[in-house]
Write an enzyme that holds these catalytic residues in place. Structure first.
Site, PDB file in Angstrom:
ATOM      1  N   TYR A  66      50.182 -17.043 -24.971  1.00  0.00           N
ATOM      2  CA  TYR A  66      50.342 -18.268 -25.795  1.00  0.00           C
ATOM      3  C   TYR A  66      50.838 -19.473 -25.007  1.00  0.00           C
ATOM      4  CZ  TYR A  66      52.491 -20.462 -29.920  1.00  0.00           C
ATOM      5  OH  TYR A  66      52.903 -21.490 -30.797  1.00  0.00           O
ATOM      6  N   GLN A 122      70.750 -13.014 -25.942  1.00  0.00           N
ATOM      7  CA  GLN A 122      69.798 -14.033 -25.645  1.00  0.00           C
ATOM      8  C   GLN A 122      69.990 -15.426 -26.371  1.00  0.00           C
ATOM      9  OE1 GLN A 122      69.394 -10.940 -26.658  1.00  0.00           O
ATOM     10  NE2 GLN A 122      67.565 -10.855 -27.829  1.00  0.00           N
ATOM     11  N   ARG A 155      66.794 -20.556 -24.233  1.00  0.00           N
ATOM     12  CA  ARG A 155      65.877 -21.554 -24.236  1.00  0.00           C
ATOM     13  C   ARG A 155      66.681 -22.591 -25.125  1.00  0.00           C
ATOM     14  NH1 ARG A 155      60.261 -19.932 -26.173  1.00  0.00           N
ATOM     15  NH2 ARG A 155      59.803 -19.759 -23.795  1.00  0.00           N
TER      16      ARG A 155
END
Length: 326
Positions: free
Chosen positions: A150, A221, A287
């Site tokens: 992706y 995460q 992220r």
């Protein structure tokens, strides 16, 4: 096909596309909404728009769908949450056919402005290995090492947008979306993203009385999540702006998945026992969006808090779960 329309939304039957079409129509714009899915499967269908089912991976369909459009929002892609992305790399990369043919169509049809929805998945994996991630700047996409499948398709299409601008004079704008969520989106079936998945699991726990949920990974995460209204506003701002450089479009409010679960638990008024599935797809370790560039360029950044956006999303997902259970 109408001979002229203000805006074409490619992928208009999708989650973001449905909200974007609604906003454009509310402004009085004429909109053509195109999606590969049958209209019965569109997330939203707006009667005021020109709604077309077409496979934009085919050049002829891309050209005919783009005819007469002044602006194009190119949102069409085969994608989903991390579980889908990690297990369907070839399908994700095949979106390059749609991306390529839509650029060719826009250039042939004389489109004035072309917006491409890229992704934070373009960022180099070695910059996302810790939960206390340093927010990702636009320059961190290079040297290239994006999300396999992706992310590579997204980064490749970013480069195509740049070269179509340089070689053919097509005005292109690129936004790198960071985890968009909200009502009227995917909430079950394997393509849903973390906010919708967590809302569904908590709603199921409330309805069943079994206050126990599964969490992919260890829950530590970290991510940022952007509410759909900020995405719709930012996308239009970037399309109409003067900067041709790719720009982050995402919230800078970093949370762990465990914190995300706690927020939704607070909204629902329960606490759940958490079962951590350490072998489930997790993506990168951390992220977040560095919003320096968007603030400097536009004097704006996404500002809807995660708590506020999740409250609206949970209410909608709860209704879907309740309705699905009869």
């Amino acid at each position: 096909m109408a001979t002229g329309v203000d805006v074409l939304v490619a992928g208009g039957g999708g989650f973001i596309g449905g909200h974007l079409v609604a906003d454009l129509l509310a402004q009085g714009r004429s909109v053509r909404s195109v999606d590969v899915k049958p209209q019965s499967e569109w997330y939203q269908v707006h009667d005021q728009a020109e709604n077309i089912q077409a496979d934009l991976s085919l050049l002829d369909a891309a050209v005919s769908s783009t005819e007469g459009a002044s602006q194009v929002f190119m949102l069409a892609a085969d994608m989903g949450g991390m579980g889908f992305i990690e297990n369907n790399k070839a399908l994700c990369m095949l979106s390059v056919l749609t991306s390529t043919h839509m650029l060719q169509a826009a250039q042939q049809q004389g489109v004035e402005r072309y917006f491409y929805s890229s992704s934070a998945c373009v960022y180099a994996a070695d910059k996302q290995t810790n939960t206390d991630i340093t927010a990702l700047k636009e320059a961190d996409a290079y040297p290239a090492m994006p999300e396999d499948g992706y992310g590579w398709e997204k980064l490749f299409t970013e480069r195509m947008c740049r070269h179509f601008s340089e070689d053919y004079g097509l005005t292109t704008r690129v936004a790198r979306y960071h985890n968009v969520y909200g009502p009227e989106g995917t909430w079950t079936g394997g393509r849903e993203k973390a906010p919708a998945a967590v809302c569904r699991k908590i709603a199921e726990a409330v309805i069943s009385g079994n206050h126990e949920i599964d969490i992919w990974g260890d829950g530590e995460q970290t991510r940022s999540f952007m509410y759909i209204d900020d995405c719709v506003q930012g996308s239009q701002m970037i399309l109409n702006g003067e900067s041709a450089e790719p720009v982050n479009l995402g919230s800078s409010e970093l949370v762990s998945i465990n914190q995300l679960v706690s927020i939704v638990e607070g909204i629902a008024g329960i606490r759940c026992e958490r079962n951590y599935q350490l072998d489930a797809p997790q993506g990168v370790r951390g992220r977040n969006s560095d919003n320096t560039q968007i603030v400097e360029t536009y004097g704006w950044e996404p500002s809807i808090s995660l708590a506020d956006g999740l409250a609206k999303t949970y209410a909608w997902v709860y209704d879907q779960v309740k309705r699905a259970q009869g």
